[in-house]
Design a protein around this motif. Structure first.
Motif, PDB file in Angstrom:
ATOM      1  N   GLU A  63       0.852  -1.232  -0.055  1.00 43.50           N
ATOM      2  CA  GLU A  63      -0.027  -0.016  -0.032  1.00 43.50           C
ATOM      3  C   GLU A  63       0.884   1.245   0.128  1.00 43.50           C
ATOM      4  O   GLU A  63       0.770   2.188  -0.681  1.00 43.50           O
ATOM      5  N   ASP A  64       1.984   1.330   0.823  1.00 43.36           N
ATOM      6  CA  ASP A  64       2.841   2.274   0.896  1.00 43.36           C
ATOM      7  C   ASP A  64       3.479   2.464  -0.437  1.00 43.36           C
ATOM      8  O   ASP A  64       3.820   3.670  -0.948  1.00 43.36           O
ATOM      9  N   GLY A  65       3.932   1.439  -1.139  1.00 41.92           N
ATOM     10  CA  GLY A  65       4.435   1.400  -2.433  1.00 41.92           C
ATOM     11  C   GLY A  65       3.645   1.984  -3.536  1.00 41.92           C
ATOM     12  O   GLY A  65       4.130   2.757  -4.517  1.00 41.92           O
ATOM     13  N   ALA A  66       2.331   1.903  -3.455  1.00 39.59           N
ATOM     14  CA  ALA A  66       1.394   2.473  -4.359  1.00 39.59           C
ATOM     15  C   ALA A  66       1.476   3.763  -4.380  1.00 39.59           C
ATOM     16  O   ALA A  66       1.466   5.048  -5.341  1.00 39.59           O
ATOM     17  N   LYS A  67       1.556   4.595  -2.825  1.00 39.66           N
ATOM     18  CA  LYS A  67       1.400   5.791  -2.747  1.00 39.66           C
ATOM     19  C   LYS A  67       2.744   6.509  -3.148  1.00 39.66           C
ATOM     20  O   LYS A  67       2.757   7.580  -3.549  1.00 39.66           O
ATOM     21  N   GLU A  68       3.832   5.868  -3.090  1.00 41.50           N
ATOM     22  CA  GLU A  68       5.203   6.247  -3.195  1.00 41.50           C
ATOM     23  C   GLU A  68       5.269   6.311  -4.643  1.00 41.50           C
ATOM     24  O   GLU A  68       6.041   7.154  -5.126  1.00 41.50           O
ATOM     25  N   THR A  69       4.482   5.433  -5.605  1.00 38.87           N
ATOM     26  CA  THR A  69       4.531   5.445  -6.817  1.00 38.87           C
ATOM     27  C   THR A  69       3.837   6.726  -7.374  1.00 38.87           C
ATOM     28  O   THR A  69       4.570   7.552  -8.326  1.00 38.87           O
ATOM     29  N   VAL A  70       2.955   7.251  -6.781  1.00 41.23           N
ATOM     30  CA  VAL A  70       2.286   8.257  -7.272  1.00 41.23           C
ATOM     31  C   VAL A  70       2.923   9.585  -7.115  1.00 41.23           C
ATOM     32  O   VAL A  70       3.297  10.370  -7.935  1.00 41.23           O
ATOM     33  N   SER A  71       3.949   9.662  -5.953  1.00 46.93           N
ATOM     34  CA  SER A  71       4.773  10.810  -5.369  1.00 46.93           C
ATOM     35  C   SER A  71       5.697  10.902  -6.284  1.00 46.93           C
ATOM     36  O   SER A  71       6.269  11.816  -6.859  1.00 46.93           O
ATOM     37  N   LYS A  72       6.503   9.714  -6.697  1.00 42.57           N
ATOM     38  CA  LYS A  72       7.569   9.681  -7.361  1.00 42.57           C
ATOM     39  C   LYS A  72       7.435   9.905  -9.161  1.00 42.57           C
ATOM     40  O   LYS A  72       8.081  10.687  -9.674  1.00 42.57           O
ATOM     41  N   LEU A  73       6.341   9.358  -9.546  1.00 39.70           N
ATOM     42  CA  LEU A  73       5.871   9.842 -10.790  1.00 39.70           C
ATOM     43  C   LEU A  73       5.745  11.466 -10.916  1.00 39.70           C
ATOM     44  O   LEU A  73       6.024  11.993 -11.807  1.00 39.70           O
ATOM     45  N   THR A  74       5.133  12.154 -10.049  1.00 37.38           N
ATOM     46  CA  THR A  74       4.749  13.344  -9.927  1.00 37.38           C
ATOM     47  C   THR A  74       6.091  14.128  -9.800  1.00 37.38           C
ATOM     48  O   THR A  74       6.235  15.209 -10.541  1.00 37.38           O
ATOM     49  N   GLU A  75       7.031  13.700  -9.090  1.00 36.57           N
ATOM     50  CA  GLU A  75       8.473  14.312  -9.077  1.00 36.57           C
ATOM     51  C   GLU A  75       9.024  14.344 -10.467  1.00 36.57           C
ATOM     52  O   GLU A  75       9.671  15.160 -10.651  1.00 36.57           O
ATOM     53  N   LEU A  76       9.171  13.043 -11.082  1.00 36.10           N
ATOM     54  CA  LEU A  76       9.685  12.906 -12.331  1.00 36.10           C
ATOM     55  C   LEU A  76       9.294  13.793 -13.419  1.00 36.10           C
ATOM     56  O   LEU A  76      10.140  14.263 -14.091  1.00 36.10           O
ATOM     57  N   GLU A  77       7.904  13.806 -13.336  1.00 35.18           N
ATOM     58  CA  GLU A  77       7.253  14.710 -14.297  1.00 35.18           C
ATOM     59  C   GLU A  77       7.702  16.088 -14.152  1.00 35.18           C
ATOM     60  O   GLU A  77       8.073  16.709 -15.133  1.00 35.18           O
ATOM     61  N   SER A  78       7.725  16.639 -13.026  1.00 34.80           N
ATOM     62  CA  SER A  78       7.943  17.817 -12.658  1.00 34.80           C
ATOM     63  C   SER A  78       9.608  18.175 -13.068  1.00 34.80           C
ATOM     64  O   SER A  78       9.853  19.069 -13.849  1.00 34.80           O
ATOM     65  N   TYR A  79      10.388  16.946 -12.891  1.00 32.02           N
ATOM     66  CA  TYR A  79      11.960  17.217 -13.305  1.00 32.02           C
ATOM     67  C   TYR A  79      12.123  17.267 -14.760  1.00 32.02           C
ATOM     68  O   TYR A  79      12.618  18.055 -15.280  1.00 32.02           O
ATOM     69  N   ILE A  80      11.095  16.338 -15.470  1.00 31.94           N
ATOM     70  CA  ILE A  80      11.538  16.413 -16.910  1.00 31.94           C
ATOM     71  C   ILE A  80      10.959  17.626 -17.688  1.00 31.94           C
ATOM     72  O   ILE A  80      11.475  18.390 -18.484  1.00 31.94           O
ATOM     73  N   LYS A  81       9.908  18.248 -16.939  1.00 29.87           N
ATOM     74  CA  LYS A  81       9.407  19.690 -17.564  1.00 29.87           C
ATOM     75  C   LYS A  81      10.356  20.572 -17.231  1.00 29.87           C
ATOM     76  O   LYS A  81      10.529  21.844 -18.167  1.00 29.87           O
ATOM     77  N   THR A  82      11.097  20.709 -16.034  1.00 28.22           N
ATOM     78  CA  THR A  82      12.240  21.547 -15.661  1.00 28.22           C
ATOM     79  C   THR A  82      13.346  21.360 -16.731  1.00 28.22           C
ATOM     80  O   THR A  82      13.814  22.639 -17.081  1.00 28.22           O
ATOM     81  N   MET A  83      13.817  20.235 -16.905  1.00 26.62           N
ATOM     82  CA  MET A  83      14.742  20.063 -17.703  1.00 26.62           C
ATOM     83  C   MET A  83      14.448  20.448 -19.179  1.00 26.62           C
ATOM     84  O   MET A  83      15.420  21.029 -19.833  1.00 26.62           O
ATOM     85  N   GLN A  84      13.169  20.174 -19.595  1.00 24.00           N
ATOM     86  CA  GLN A  84      12.827  20.663 -21.055  1.00 24.00           C
ATOM     87  C   GLN A  84      12.812  22.019 -21.212  1.00 24.00           C
ATOM     88  O   GLN A  84      13.392  22.592 -22.223  1.00 24.00           O
ATOM     89  N   ALA A  85      12.737  22.704 -20.130  1.00 23.67           N
ATOM     90  CA  ALA A  85      12.503  24.176 -20.246  1.00 23.67           C
ATOM     91  C   ALA A  85      14.002  24.641 -20.466  1.00 23.67           C
ATOM     92  O   ALA A  85      14.116  25.693 -21.057  1.00 23.67           O
ATOM     93  N   LEU A  86      14.953  24.109 -20.035  1.00 27.24           N
ATOM     94  CA  LEU A  86      16.282  24.503 -19.763  1.00 27.24           C
ATOM     95  C   LEU A  86      16.882  23.866 -21.270  1.00 27.24           C
ATOM     96  O   LEU A  86      17.536  25.025 -22.083  1.00 27.24           O
ATOM     97  N   VAL A  87      16.490  22.664 -21.683  1.00 29.70           N
ATOM     98  CA  VAL A  87      17.359  22.407 -22.691  1.00 29.70           C
ATOM     99  C   VAL A  87      16.607  22.762 -24.175  1.00 29.70           C
ATOM    100  O   VAL A  87      17.231  23.182 -25.124  1.00 29.70           O
ATOM    101  N   SER A  88      15.287  22.795 -24.145  1.00 28.64           N
ATOM    102  CA  SER A  88      14.545  23.162 -25.147  1.00 28.64           C
ATOM    103  C   SER A  88      13.238  24.204 -24.830  1.00 28.64           C
ATOM    104  O   SER A  88      12.422  23.915 -24.835  1.00 28.64           O
ATOM    105  N   PRO A  89      13.719  25.529 -24.651  1.00 21.82           N
ATOM    106  CA  PRO A  89      12.824  26.497 -24.012  1.00 21.82           C
ATOM    107  C   PRO A  89      11.649  26.484 -25.004  1.00 21.82           C
ATOM    108  O   PRO A  89      10.357  26.703 -24.651  1.00 21.82           O
ATOM    109  N   LYS A  90      11.637  26.599 -26.374  1.00 22.00           N
ATOM    110  CA  LYS A  90      10.600  26.628 -27.081  1.00 22.00           C
ATOM    111  C   LYS A  90       9.525  25.814 -27.255  1.00 22.00           C
ATOM    112  O   LYS A  90       8.446  25.797 -27.309  1.00 22.00           O
ATOM    113  N   PHE A  91       9.881  24.325 -26.460  1.00 27.00           N
ATOM    114  CA  PHE A  91       9.051  23.474 -26.310  1.00 27.00           C
ATOM    115  C   PHE A  91       8.450  23.193 -24.780  1.00 27.00           C
ATOM    116  O   PHE A  91       7.633  22.497 -24.465  1.00 27.00           O
TER     117      PHE A  91
END
Length: 113
Positions: free
Chosen positions: A82-110
């Motif tokens: 059950e804790d693993g399922a909660k952690e999955t949601v948290s980790k995915l949110t964290e990773l998506e945010s990180y990807i958006k941040t990197m995208q803004a740095l690497v390809s601002p136009k996208f």
């Protein structure tokens, strides 16, 4: 093939949790093959990276292990707690945010607003 394994190393936990979230239980080799298939061979997780990550997640109480006999061999199946399922949601949110941040740095136009 991705040459810099350090880039995905930090995401390994998230990858494992996501796969186990989509499928009730998986064994180690199955996880490596699924990642290879989904990334069309770009990402290949070695057993040397996978098993320590699985053991760490199990020690943290995020995974349960079930041992089954398959073709006269014991196979360990991993599944989320059950804790693993909660952690999955948290980790995915964290990773998506990180990807958006990197995208803004690497390809601002996208970058997504």
């Amino acid at each position: 093939m991705m040459s810099n394994s350090k880039l995905y190393k930090g995401s390994l936990t998230t990858i494992i949790l996501k796969l186990l979230n989509e499928k009730d239980k998986m064994y180690g080799y199955e996880i490596t093959q699924k990642v290879k298939e989904l990334t069309k061979g770009e990402l290949q997780i070695t057993e040397g990276a996978l098993y320590p990550a699985l053991h760490k997640l199990e020690a943290e109480g995020l995974l349960d292990v079930e041992v089954a006999k398959v073709d006269n061999r014991l196979r360990k199946y991993y599944m989320l707690t059950e804790d693993g399922a909660k952690e999955t949601v948290s980790k995915l949110t964290e990773l998506e945010s990180y990807i958006k941040t990197m995208q803004a740095l690497v390809s601002p136009k996208f970058s997504l607003e």
